[in-house]
Design an enzyme around this catalytic site. Structure first.
Site, PDB file in Angstrom:
ATOM      1  N   SER A 298      68.400  17.215 125.779  1.00 18.28           N
ATOM      2  CA  SER A 298      68.407  18.119 126.928  1.00 18.28           C
ATOM      3  C   SER A 298      69.552  19.124 126.814  1.00 18.28           C
ATOM      4  CB  SER A 298      68.562  17.326 128.231  1.00 18.28           C
ATOM      5  OG  SER A 298      69.884  16.822 128.314  1.00 18.28           O
TER       6      SER A 298
ATOM      7  N   ASP B  36      64.731  19.462 125.705  1.00 15.39           N
ATOM      8  CA  ASP B  36      64.303  19.142 127.069  1.00 15.39           C
ATOM      9  C   ASP B  36      65.101  19.962 128.092  1.00 15.39           C
ATOM     10  OD1 ASP B  36      62.962  17.642 129.058  1.00 15.39           O
ATOM     11  OD2 ASP B  36      64.621  16.208 129.172  1.00 15.39           O
TER      12      ASP B  36
ATOM     13  N   ASP C  92      62.665  25.564 130.994  1.00 14.15           N
ATOM     14  CA  ASP C  92      62.711  25.252 132.423  1.00 14.15           C
ATOM     15  C   ASP C  92      63.154  26.454 133.243  1.00 14.15           C
ATOM     16  OD1 ASP C  92      63.034  24.254 134.928  1.00 14.15           O
ATOM     17  OD2 ASP C  92      64.350  22.604 134.366  1.00 14.15           O
TER      18      ASP C  92
ATOM     19  N   HIS D 259      57.800  14.015 134.214  1.00 11.14           N
ATOM     20  CA  HIS D 259      59.265  13.895 134.137  1.00 11.14           C
ATOM     21  C   HIS D 259      59.719  12.878 135.176  1.00 11.14           C
ATOM     22  CE1 HIS D 259      60.654  17.544 131.717  1.00 11.14           C
ATOM     23  NE2 HIS D 259      59.341  17.520 131.590  1.00 11.14           N
TER      24      HIS D 259
ATOM     25  N   ASN E 111      58.310  11.409 129.982  1.00 11.10           N
ATOM     26  CA  ASN E 111      59.735  11.572 129.659  1.00 11.10           C
ATOM     27  C   ASN E 111      60.569  10.471 130.307  1.00 11.10           C
ATOM     28  OD1 ASN E 111      58.910  14.004 128.580  1.00 11.10           O
ATOM     29  ND2 ASN E 111      60.472  15.213 129.630  1.00 11.10           N
TER      30      ASN E 111
ATOM     31  N   THR F  38      66.905   8.289 132.174  1.00 16.35           N
ATOM     32  CA  THR F  38      67.827   7.467 132.955  1.00 16.35           C
ATOM     33  C   THR F  38      67.688   5.972 132.667  1.00 16.35           C
ATOM     34  OG1 THR F  38      67.778   9.142 134.673  1.00 16.35           O
ATOM     35  CG2 THR F  38      68.573   6.960 135.323  1.00 16.35           C
TER      36      THR F  38
HETATM   37 ZN   LIG Z   1      62.866  16.256 133.254  1.00 17.52          ZN
END
Ligand SMILES: [Zn+2]
Length: 277
Positions: free
Chosen positions: A50, A84, A106, A206, A228, A231
């Site tokens: 990311s 990401d 994004d 997500h 995805n 966490t």
């Molecule tokens: Zn995401």
């Protein structure tokens, strides 16, 4: 095996009505663990970096991308590397230079018209370089606490967005939320099915760390292709480090606590891959 391309992994899953898992890499141990977990499950996997992970690495994509790509290339199962939540165009460009075959661009914080305009530019740029581009419509909540998990993607708007931008996959808001540390989210399966019939490209979920295994399996049946997970791995990693340090307050060698943390991620990856089979 040669580095896989995200486009191929997603296309295979889309055609066969299965799901492909994409896990977030923060450090080298994550990449090693994700591949080990996927090898144990004997399933392909996407390793994703990311923009926030790149920021952690002093804003430099190249070193962590090279490490992640090397781990993916050494894997015994097909593994690709993906960017990401990329908001900075220059990071998309750096990804292409690093040999990364796909990105999620994004622009979902922008209003609809501006999101379409920015995403169209990114998709055209990516396609000229043979990259696969994912985008998002209807911001998936939880990032920066900006949105509650009540946001939903409208099927007609999603179809229009894909037609206007030319993206290859679409992240949709169907009830999940980023950064959940408990797996209690409930998904809107009817909406997933409606999106699947309205939208001509694979759908991406997500915030899947907050979704239980059984719900993930149902999400794939309803029409989600790429899932995805970030966490969930952080929760496992940190718990293993915490447990080790609590049991030994004289340890100095980081390998002592990083090894169980890496194992914990690998086990979580194997479990999720098995659960959506
Ligand atoms: Zn995401």
């Amino acid at each position: 095996m040669p580095l896989a391309r995200t486009a191929d992994l997603v296309a295979d899953a889309y055609r066969s009505g299965t799901g492909v898992l994409a896990f977030n890499v923060i450090t080298l141990e994550y990449a090693e663990a994700i591949v080990a977990g996927a090898e144990k499950a004997n399933r392909p996997v996407i390793l994703q970096l990311s923009e926030n992970a790149v920021k952690f690495h002093h804003g430099r994509l190249a070193p962590i991308a090279a490490a992640t790509t090397a781990v993916a290339t050494a894997a015994a199962i097909p593994a690709s590397v993906h960017l990401d939540h990329i908001e900075a165009e220059k990071l998309l460009h750096a990804g292409a230079e690093a040999g990364i075959s796909s990105a999620m661009f994004d622009a979902a914080k922008l209003d609809y018209a501006a999101n379409v305009a920015a995403t169209k530019v990114a998709a055209e740029w990516a396609h000229q370089r043979g990259m696969f581009l994912e985008a998002e419509l209807g911001e998936v909540g939880g990032k920066d606490g900006a949105h509650a998990p009540g946001v939903r993607t409208d099927p007609a708007e999603a179809a229009a967005f894909v037609a206007a931008t030319g993206v290859d996959a679409l992240a949709v808001a169907v009830g999940s939320s980023h950064a959940m540390s408990e797996r209690t989210a409930s998904l809107d399966f009817d909406l997933i099915a409606q999106l699947r019939s309205a939208v001509p490209v694979p759908l991406v979920l997500h915030g899947s760390s907050g979704v239980a295994d059984e719900e993930l399996r149902k999400a794939v049946s309803a029409g989600i292709t790429k899932i995805n997970i970030g966490t969930l791995l952080n929760v496992q990693f940190t718990a293993a480090v915490r447990d080790y340090l609590a049991s030994d307050d004289t340890v100095t060698d980081p390998r002592k606590y990083l090894a169980p943390a890496r194992n914990a991620i690998a086990d979580a990856v194997t479990a999720v891959l098995g659960a959506i089979d």
